[in-house]
Design a protein around this motif. Structure first.
Motif, PDB file in Angstrom:
ATOM      1  N   HIS A 285       0.837  -1.212   0.000  1.00  0.00           N
ATOM      2  CA  HIS A 285       0.000   0.000   0.000  1.00  0.00           C
ATOM      3  C   HIS A 285       0.872   1.262   0.000  1.00  0.00           C
ATOM      4  CE1 HIS A 285      -2.996  -2.987   0.901  1.00  0.00           C
ATOM      5  NE2 HIS A 285      -2.486  -3.218   2.102  1.00  0.00           N
ATOM      6  N   GLY A 287       1.319   3.669  -2.211  1.00  0.00           N
ATOM      7  CA  GLY A 287       0.638   4.897  -2.612  1.00  0.00           C
ATOM      8  C   GLY A 287      -0.238   5.467  -1.521  1.00  0.00           C
ATOM      9  N   VAL A 288      -0.971   4.606  -0.841  1.00  0.00           N
ATOM     10  CA  VAL A 288      -1.853   5.056   0.244  1.00  0.00           C
ATOM     11  C   VAL A 288      -1.029   5.698   1.349  1.00  0.00           C
ATOM     12  CG1 VAL A 288      -3.434   4.288   2.048  1.00  0.00           C
ATOM     13  CG2 VAL A 288      -3.651   3.381  -0.273  1.00  0.00           C
ATOM     14  N   ALA A 394      -3.717  12.786  -6.285  1.00  0.00           N
ATOM     15  CA  ALA A 394      -4.265  11.427  -6.230  1.00  0.00           C
ATOM     16  C   ALA A 394      -5.111  11.140  -7.463  1.00  0.00           C
ATOM     17  CB  ALA A 394      -5.098  11.250  -4.959  1.00  0.00           C
ATOM     18  N   TRP A 395      -5.773  12.180  -7.970  1.00  0.00           N
ATOM     19  CA  TRP A 395      -6.577  12.024  -9.192  1.00  0.00           C
ATOM     20  C   TRP A 395      -5.701  12.073 -10.442  1.00  0.00           C
ATOM     21  CZ3 TRP A 395      -7.287  16.120 -12.803  1.00  0.00           C
ATOM     22  CH2 TRP A 395      -8.167  15.805 -13.860  1.00  0.00           C
ATOM     23  N   PRO A 398      -3.004   8.432 -10.828  1.00  0.00           N
ATOM     24  CA  PRO A 398      -3.616   7.244 -10.216  1.00  0.00           C
ATOM     25  C   PRO A 398      -2.642   6.072 -10.086  1.00  0.00           C
ATOM     26  CG  PRO A 398      -4.385   7.546 -12.474  1.00  0.00           C
ATOM     27  CD  PRO A 398      -3.638   8.787 -12.097  1.00  0.00           C
ATOM     28  N   VAL A 399      -1.633   6.003 -10.990  1.00  0.00           N
ATOM     29  CA  VAL A 399      -0.670   4.911 -10.911  1.00  0.00           C
ATOM     30  C   VAL A 399       0.137   4.995  -9.618  1.00  0.00           C
ATOM     31  CG1 VAL A 399       1.145   6.167 -12.150  1.00  0.00           C
ATOM     32  CG2 VAL A 399       1.112   3.672 -12.209  1.00  0.00           C
ATOM     33  N   SER A 401      -1.093   6.735  -6.682  1.00  0.00           N
ATOM     34  CA  SER A 401      -1.999   6.610  -5.537  1.00  0.00           C
ATOM     35  C   SER A 401      -2.450   5.169  -5.325  1.00  0.00           C
ATOM     36  CB  SER A 401      -3.212   7.524  -5.715  1.00  0.00           C
ATOM     37  OG  SER A 401      -3.936   7.184  -6.880  1.00  0.00           O
ATOM     38  N   ARG A 402      -2.474   4.367  -6.407  1.00  0.00           N
ATOM     39  CA  ARG A 402      -2.912   2.965  -6.294  1.00  0.00           C
ATOM     40  C   ARG A 402      -1.745   1.987  -6.204  1.00  0.00           C
ATOM     41  NH1 ARG A 402      -7.157   3.569 -11.344  1.00  0.00           N
ATOM     42  NH2 ARG A 402      -8.536   5.109 -10.353  1.00  0.00           N
ATOM     43  N   ASP A 404       0.876  -0.522  -5.001  1.00  0.00           N
ATOM     44  CA  ASP A 404       0.893  -1.405  -3.845  1.00  0.00           C
ATOM     45  C   ASP A 404       2.308  -1.640  -3.335  1.00  0.00           C
ATOM     46  OD1 ASP A 404      -0.155  -3.169  -1.891  1.00  0.00           O
ATOM     47  OD2 ASP A 404       0.311  -4.887  -3.165  1.00  0.00           O
TER      48      ASP A 404
END
Length: 413
Positions: A285, A287-288, A394-395, A398-399, A401-402, A404
């Motif tokens: 996780h 990006g998170v 984040a918008w 996306p690569v 922010s998502r 892993d």
């Protein structure tokens, strides 16, 4: 941060060269942080002008911006250890020049800004070399722990430096500059004692094409571009730490010793976080965690702006440092894992441009905004804009922010 068993931790300190590098980093950063507190308080004490606090950042950033790409090329062409040692020696000279200014009793502050131009020039050449040299000091399997402990050492110095600087300032700015110059002398000697592994030097002749190779590389990697640009704009708007001398005196009605504690609080949060990362590195996780860290930075900045309590301000600055450390750790690993050694200096230079812009240019922006809107409004608005940047990036990426896991984690050069 995934919950895994401790891995590595302090074992990397058995590496002699890494330990010497770490010692030089701690002492050099400690000295610079002490100087930073003294400069900010001294300039504000002389002029009482918030705009001049912003000029402190601009004086350091302007030469940095001009020289940083040349510095990246130098880090790929010449011995990185020698570059770092030379830059530490120049920073020692800066401390001695500031001491001379203080002893002169001058009430005109432009010499301070001129001296800081020299400091910014040294910092421009030091940053790419110091970021790139780490991969030449430790084996790949120890790199994550080395990054975390290096960041931890940096933030320990960030904790102690402002506090010591604030306490020493009670005896006058000259005491701060004498001690900081002495520490930089020791730091220079420690760096010269390291023996890094041979680096893959660039064989390309100097040209504008090779100068901008780092920028082209970063642009071709959306994850890397998103990570370092997120830091640029988030910290650019959230540069409240530049306003702490005025915040301590005018909002909290406190003195230089309180300023030292406020300047130390982000470092305490960052140091605790980086020590945890040395034992429990982020593996899932990614990006998170990165966007969460930047979001925490923005929220903490807003909290700082709306409080007039010293203890709440300390808590907000602690959270600010913790959130910043998470994003710094992730960004540094992304840059180093993804970059070949022969262009690592130039890519590190691009990363340094974004870091320098977010810090020094952010200080200038904060000084301008405080002069226009007032101190408290400028801090709150900066935090709100940081949160807005977090949502927008984040918008837009996306690569990132998502994401892993780290790409190519542990892949040898």
């Amino acid at each position: 941060m995934s919950i895994t068993s401790p891995s590595g931790g302090f074992g990397v300190l058995r590496n002699r060269n890494y330990s010497l590098y770490l010692s030089a980093r701690i002492l050099g950063t400690l000295a610079v942080q002490m100087q930073s507190v003294a400069i900010g308080w001294q300039v504000y004490e002389i002029t009482g002008n918030l705009f001049h606090l912003g000029l402190i950042g601009l004086a350091q950033f302007a030469p940095f911006l001009v020289l940083i790409l040349f510095a990246g090329h130098a880090a790929d062409t010449f011995n990185r250890r020698n570059i770092i040692a030379a830059c530490l020696a120049v920073q020692m000279l800066v401390g001695l020049l500031l001491l001379t200014f203080t002893l002169s009793g001058s009430t005109v502050v432009w010499p301070v800004f001129a001296i800081l131009v020299l400091f910014g020039s040294a910092r421009a050449f030091m940053m790419p070399a110091s970021q790139a040299v780490l991969r030449n000091l430790v084996p790949i399997q120890d790199f994550s722990q080395a990054v975390a402990l290096s960041s931890s050492a940096f933030h320990v110095a960030v904790i102690l430096g402002p506090t010591l600087g604030g306490l020493l300032y009670i005896a006058g700015a000259k005491a701060v500059y004498i001690v900081s110059s002495s520490l930089l002398l020791i730091s220079t000697a420690a760096m010269l004692m390291t023996r890094a592994a041979p680096q893959a030097k660039s064989s390309e002749p100097f040209s504008f094409h090779t100068l901008f190779e780092g920028m082209r590389f970063v642009r071709s990697r959306p994850i890397m571009l998103g990570a370092i640009s997120l830091d640029l704009f988030a910290v650019l708007f959230g540069g409240a730490t530049a306003l702490l001398p005025a915040y301590a005196r005018d909002v909290l009605h406190a003195g230089p010793e309180a300023l030292g504690m406020l300047r130390s609080a982000p470092g305490i949060g960052a140091a605790i976080c980086s020590i945890a990362l040395a034992f429990y590195p982020i593996r899932r996780h990614v990006g998170v965690w990165m966007f969460g860290g930047v979001g925490a930075f923005g929220l903490a900045t807003v909290g700082l702006g709306v409080t007039d309590s010293f203890h709440v301000a300390l808590a907000c600055l602690f959270l600010l440092g913790l959130g910043d450390m998470v994003s710094v750790y992730i960004r540094h690993l992304l840059v180093q894992f993804e970059t070949p050694d022969e262009i690592r200096g130039r890519v590190s230079a691009v990363n340094a441009v974004f870091i320098g812009a977010s810090n020094e240019l952010g200080e200038f922006e904060s000084g301008i905004m405080a002069g226009w809107l007032g101190l408290v409004r400028a801090i709150v608005l900066g935090g709100v804009l940081t949160l807005g940047v977090t949502v927008l990036w984040a918008w837009k990426f996306p690569v990132l922010s998502r994401m892993d896991r780290f790409p190519h984690h542990g892949k040898p050069d």
